[in-house]
Design a protein around this motif. Sequence first.
Motif, PDB file in Angstrom:
ATOM      1  N   LYS A  16       0.853  -1.191   0.000  1.00 17.70           N
ATOM      2  CA  LYS A  16       0.000   0.000   0.000  1.00 17.70           C
ATOM      3  C   LYS A  16       0.894   1.248   0.000  1.00 17.70           C
ATOM      4  N   GLY A  41       1.164   5.434  -0.382  1.00 20.28           N
ATOM      5  CA  GLY A  41       0.476   6.717  -0.307  1.00 20.28           C
ATOM      6  C   GLY A  41       1.341   7.816  -0.909  1.00 20.28           C
ATOM      7  N   GLU A  66      -2.092  13.252   7.164  1.00 26.08           N
ATOM      8  CA  GLU A  66      -2.810  11.976   7.131  1.00 26.08           C
ATOM      9  C   GLU A  66      -1.918  10.859   6.591  1.00 26.08           C
ATOM     10  N   GLU A 120       0.232   9.735   9.452  1.00 26.36           N
ATOM     11  CA  GLU A 120      -0.551   8.986  10.430  1.00 26.36           C
ATOM     12  C   GLU A 120      -0.812   7.564   9.952  1.00 26.36           C
ATOM     13  N   GLN A 121      -1.197   7.401   8.690  1.00 25.30           N
ATOM     14  CA  GLN A 121      -1.480   6.071   8.160  1.00 25.30           C
ATOM     15  C   GLN A 121      -0.214   5.224   8.039  1.00 25.30           C
ATOM     16  N   ASN A 164       0.532   3.943  11.551  1.00 24.37           N
ATOM     17  CA  ASN A 164      -0.402   2.892  11.962  1.00 24.37           C
ATOM     18  C   ASN A 164      -0.383   1.679  11.045  1.00 24.37           C
ATOM     19  N   LYS A 165       0.517   1.683  10.051  1.00 20.00           N
ATOM     20  CA  LYS A 165       0.672   0.599   9.069  1.00 20.00           C
ATOM     21  C   LYS A 165      -0.570   0.391   8.212  1.00 20.00           C
ATOM     22  N   GLN A 166      -1.381   1.438   8.097  1.00 26.79           N
ATOM     23  CA  GLN A 166      -2.445   1.408   7.088  1.00 26.79           C
ATOM     24  C   GLN A 166      -1.841   1.600   5.703  1.00 26.79           C
ATOM     25  N   LEU A 167      -0.663   2.193   5.668  1.00 28.20           N
ATOM     26  CA  LEU A 167       0.145   2.293   4.462  1.00 28.20           C
ATOM     27  C   LEU A 167       1.490   1.632   4.726  1.00 28.20           C
TER      28      LEU A 167
END
Length: 293
Positions: A94, A96, A130, A133-134, A137-140
């Motif tokens: 992922k 960003g 953002e 932040e992601q 949090n390992k969202q990316l």
Amino acid sequence: MEFRYLKYFVAVAQTRHFTRAAEQLGIAQPPLSQQIKKLEHELGVDLFKRLSRGVELTKAGEVFYTDAMSLLADAERAMAKVRQIARGENTEVKIGFATSTSTSIQVLEKMGALQNEGVNLKTAELPMSELAEQLKNKQLDIAIMRLPCYASESFERLTLFDDPFVAVIPTGHPLAQFKRIQMKQLREQRILLFPRETGPALFDGMNTLFADAGIRLEPQFSAPQLRTTIAMAQAGLGIAIVPYSLAEHLDDSAVVASIEDIPLISRIVVAWEASNLNRQMLKVVAKISKTDG
């Protein structure tokens, strides 16, 4: 259309000979000829000119060859992903992009180099805060960020390229005649900037830079993003000071001038969280950091 037809067709197209193609494929020549005829019948065109010593592609065959190669490559990538998943390997990465990096030609070229790597890329474009932040949090897995950026300081980073600041000047402006200018020429000019919350570190750096050069900023001429300042300059509202990559696609409504004595440097980096152990992510980082942009 049966998928094997594509393999048969490509083999004949590359060898220019039915017998040699059959040997390469490990099948007899008569069935291969029959399968190619079935393919031609299904498409309603002749793909080959049959000659006494082999074959040549027709015009239709040349077009179909390009598409067939693309389809076979897509199929090979799909099978590679399935095998990786079967082995328990994560193929998804992922990525960003900061808003000010997503249209950069150099960034897009680096992303293009990943097409044949068997990686399933998921992309998103986000504001810098953002994005950080992601990533945290390992969202990316990876972020393509622009420095200076306070939020990036806790991440692992590799520089992709430097992106020098330039002036975007409306075509009718007196400074539009110059290809190179100096900071002092920007005094008494209306400088377009963005609010600090959009990019605190970049804003602070530019604000200090302008103050040291005796350039006054007018808050009422701010824009939500760096890219928006360019549109405002094109509309004749002032001069935008932006990284060069954002000014690569301008029309004749504005000109781009280098700033000879500007000390501030913008830099594009790839950033990731050190504790992220996604092996595919680390391969992507290595690939794009070595690719010439």
